[in-house]
Write a protein that holds these residues in place. Structure first.
Motif, PDB file in Angstrom:
ATOM      1  N   ASN A  52      38.977 112.022   7.819  1.00 42.48           N
ATOM      2  CA  ASN A  52      39.085 111.674   6.154  1.00 42.48           C
ATOM      3  C   ASN A  52      40.437 112.289   5.746  1.00 42.48           C
ATOM      4  O   ASN A  52      40.895 111.499   4.921  1.00 42.48           O
ATOM      5  CB  ASN A  52      37.714 112.150   5.611  1.00 42.48           C
ATOM      6  N   GLU A  53      40.764 113.283   6.202  1.00 39.56           N
ATOM      7  CA  GLU A  53      42.015 113.721   5.797  1.00 39.56           C
ATOM      8  C   GLU A  53      43.184 112.853   6.150  1.00 39.56           C
ATOM      9  O   GLU A  53      44.248 112.584   5.268  1.00 39.56           O
ATOM     10  CB  GLU A  53      42.498 115.140   6.633  1.00 39.56           C
ATOM     11  N   LYS A  54      43.180 112.229   7.367  1.00 37.85           N
ATOM     12  CA  LYS A  54      44.201 111.189   7.747  1.00 37.85           C
ATOM     13  C   LYS A  54      44.206 110.159   6.957  1.00 37.85           C
ATOM     14  O   LYS A  54      45.222 109.392   6.419  1.00 37.85           O
ATOM     15  CB  LYS A  54      44.226 110.537   9.000  1.00 37.85           C
ATOM     16  N   LEU A  55      42.862 109.735   6.475  1.00 39.45           N
ATOM     17  CA  LEU A  55      42.774 108.337   5.733  1.00 39.45           C
ATOM     18  C   LEU A  55      42.998 108.522   4.270  1.00 39.45           C
ATOM     19  O   LEU A  55      43.268 107.549   3.651  1.00 39.45           O
ATOM     20  CB  LEU A  55      41.422 107.762   6.136  1.00 39.45           C
ATOM     21  N   THR A  73      50.914 101.880  10.230  1.00 37.71           N
ATOM     22  CA  THR A  73      49.433 101.546  10.034  1.00 37.71           C
ATOM     23  C   THR A  73      48.626 102.818  10.272  1.00 37.71           C
ATOM     24  O   THR A  73      49.124 103.762  11.025  1.00 37.71           O
ATOM     25  CB  THR A  73      48.850 100.446  10.819  1.00 37.71           C
ATOM     26  N   TYR A  74      47.277 102.789  10.029  1.00 34.81           N
ATOM     27  CA  TYR A  74      46.541 103.772  10.023  1.00 34.81           C
ATOM     28  C   TYR A  74      46.163 103.985  11.484  1.00 34.81           C
ATOM     29  O   TYR A  74      46.031 104.906  12.155  1.00 34.81           O
ATOM     30  CB  TYR A  74      45.051 104.016   9.559  1.00 34.81           C
ATOM     31  N   GLN A  75      45.976 102.742  12.117  1.00 34.84           N
ATOM     32  CA  GLN A  75      45.507 102.686  13.694  1.00 34.84           C
ATOM     33  C   GLN A  75      46.640 103.309  14.487  1.00 34.84           C
ATOM     34  O   GLN A  75      46.530 103.892  15.399  1.00 34.84           O
ATOM     35  CB  GLN A  75      45.545 101.138  13.905  1.00 34.84           C
ATOM     36  N   ASP A  76      48.225 102.794  14.067  1.00 34.88           N
ATOM     37  CA  ASP A  76      49.037 103.594  15.108  1.00 34.88           C
ATOM     38  C   ASP A  76      49.327 105.013  14.753  1.00 34.88           C
ATOM     39  O   ASP A  76      49.555 105.596  15.428  1.00 34.88           O
ATOM     40  CB  ASP A  76      50.567 102.616  14.705  1.00 34.88           C
ATOM     41  N   ALA A 117      39.548 110.801  24.706  1.00 34.64           N
ATOM     42  CA  ALA A 117      38.856 109.634  25.064  1.00 34.64           C
ATOM     43  C   ALA A 117      38.043 109.248  23.802  1.00 34.64           C
ATOM     44  O   ALA A 117      38.014 108.128  23.288  1.00 34.64           O
ATOM     45  CB  ALA A 117      38.029 110.108  26.205  1.00 34.64           C
ATOM     46  N   LYS A 118      37.513 110.216  23.045  1.00 34.09           N
ATOM     47  CA  LYS A 118      36.560 110.029  21.995  1.00 34.09           C
ATOM     48  C   LYS A 118      37.567 109.399  20.706  1.00 34.09           C
ATOM     49  O   LYS A 118      37.067 108.581  19.842  1.00 34.09           O
ATOM     50  CB  LYS A 118      35.767 111.047  21.612  1.00 34.09           C
ATOM     51  N   GLN A 119      38.679 109.918  20.580  1.00 37.49           N
ATOM     52  CA  GLN A 119      39.503 109.579  19.460  1.00 37.49           C
ATOM     53  C   GLN A 119      40.007 108.038  19.817  1.00 37.49           C
ATOM     54  O   GLN A 119      40.095 107.330  18.888  1.00 37.49           O
ATOM     55  CB  GLN A 119      40.730 110.594  19.417  1.00 37.49           C
ATOM     56  N   LYS A 120      40.347 107.773  21.092  1.00 37.41           N
ATOM     57  CA  LYS A 120      40.619 106.516  21.492  1.00 37.41           C
ATOM     58  C   LYS A 120      39.605 105.602  20.932  1.00 37.41           C
ATOM     59  O   LYS A 120      39.767 104.321  20.382  1.00 37.41           O
ATOM     60  CB  LYS A 120      41.031 106.374  22.899  1.00 37.41           C
ATOM     61  N   GLU A 121      38.359 105.907  21.116  1.00 40.32           N
ATOM     62  CA  GLU A 121      37.222 105.107  21.123  1.00 40.32           C
ATOM     63  C   GLU A 121      36.687 105.001  19.729  1.00 40.32           C
ATOM     64  O   GLU A 121      36.064 103.983  19.197  1.00 40.32           O
ATOM     65  CB  GLU A 121      35.974 105.589  22.058  1.00 40.32           C
ATOM     66  N   GLY A 122      37.121 106.129  18.715  1.00 39.13           N
ATOM     67  CA  GLY A 122      36.538 106.283  17.633  1.00 39.13           C
ATOM     68  C   GLY A 122      37.818 106.126  16.330  1.00 39.13           C
ATOM     69  O   GLY A 122      37.697 105.316  15.509  1.00 39.13           O
ATOM     70  N   TYR A 123      38.498 107.050  16.527  1.00 36.88           N
ATOM     71  CA  TYR A 123      39.435 107.316  15.611  1.00 36.88           C
ATOM     72  C   TYR A 123      40.351 105.853  15.350  1.00 36.88           C
ATOM     73  O   TYR A 123      40.683 105.342  14.445  1.00 36.88           O
ATOM     74  CB  TYR A 123      40.401 108.423  15.773  1.00 36.88           C
ATOM     75  N   VAL A 124      40.726 105.310  16.360  1.00 35.31           N
ATOM     76  CA  VAL A 124      41.292 104.045  16.329  1.00 35.31           C
ATOM     77  C   VAL A 124      40.928 102.950  15.781  1.00 35.31           C
ATOM     78  O   VAL A 124      41.347 102.279  14.738  1.00 35.31           O
ATOM     79  CB  VAL A 124      42.320 103.673  17.761  1.00 35.31           C
ATOM     80  N   PRO A 125      39.482 102.736  16.101  1.00 40.46           N
ATOM     81  CA  PRO A 125      38.734 101.493  15.447  1.00 40.46           C
ATOM     82  C   PRO A 125      38.587 101.810  13.847  1.00 40.46           C
ATOM     83  O   PRO A 125      38.608 101.089  13.027  1.00 40.46           O
ATOM     84  CB  PRO A 125      37.383 101.631  16.265  1.00 40.46           C
ATOM     85  N   ILE A 126      38.315 103.035  13.557  1.00 36.43           N
ATOM     86  CA  ILE A 126      38.152 103.570  12.141  1.00 36.43           C
ATOM     87  C   ILE A 126      39.671 103.126  11.267  1.00 36.43           C
ATOM     88  O   ILE A 126      39.683 102.811  10.290  1.00 36.43           O
ATOM     89  CB  ILE A 126      37.813 104.952  11.951  1.00 36.43           C
ATOM     90  N   GLY A 127      40.683 103.397  12.048  1.00 43.46           N
ATOM     91  CA  GLY A 127      41.901 103.257  11.506  1.00 43.46           C
ATOM     92  C   GLY A 127      42.163 101.715  11.332  1.00 43.46           C
ATOM     93  O   GLY A 127      42.781 101.517  10.111  1.00 43.46           O
TER      94      GLY A 127
END
Length: 180
Positions: A52-55, A73-76, A117-127
């Motif tokens: 949320n802070e990043k977004l 981008t948020y994803q990057d 691993a979890k950030q790759k699976e979760g943060y990136v798609p949310i971005g």
């Protein structure tokens, strides 16, 4: 005489090189603790708080050619943060394990590997959802689902590292307070 002098000089240079290289790879307990345990502070906001802070801020990445942060981008932006965590993990992995530090290093590697691993699976798609201007409800649900699937495991790994770190600190009389 000159041959003996050259051989002796070469021998002394080799000994000096061996001493310097071994002292560079054998870290003090304080430095080992700093790298393996204190770096875990980077993961203290793991999950919805960090996402949320990043977004809420403008996405940025570091541009090596310009030597500054630039819009992205948020994803990057999330990928950039993950790359930084991977660099920290590599630093931990580069510490030679021995009987004294093995448990600390393994707990730290376990925590960082899981978080990455979890950030790759979760943060990136949310971005990606944010970049594609998905409805806020969809993003909020993705964040809540991420927390539901990761929080107990990340907390367990973080607590294990802090417990092992406390034992390590006590054993080596390192002046540090461990917060669990």
């Amino acid at each position: 005489m000159k041959k003996i002098l050259n051989t002796t000089t070469l021998f002394l240079v080799l000994i000096a090189t061996a001493i310097v290289s071994s002292s560079c790879t054998n870290l003090s307990p304080e430095k080992t603790f700093e790298i393996a345990a204190l770096n875990s502070n980077l993961l203290s906001r793991f999950g919805s708080k960090e996402i949320n802070e990043k977004l809420q801020s403008e996405p940025q990445v570091y541009d090596e050619t310009q030597k500054k942060m630039i819009p992205s981008t948020y994803q990057d932006s999330f990928k950039y943060d993950i790359t930084n965590l991977e660099a920290r993990l590599k630093t931990i992995q580069d510490i030679p394990e021995d009987e004294d530090n093995r448990e600390l290093l393994q707990a730290s590697k376990d925590l960082f590997s899981y978080a990455i691993a979890k950030q790759k699976e979760g943060y990136v798609p949310i971005g990606k959802l944010k970049d594609e201007k998905a409805p806020s409800e969809q993003i909020e649900k993705a964040i809540a689902d991420f927390d539901a699937s990761t929080q107990s495991e990340i907390e367990a790994k973080f607590t294990k590292l802090m417990n092992v770190a406390q034992t390590y600190v006590d054993k080596h009389n390192i002046n540090a307070k461990i917060g669990i």
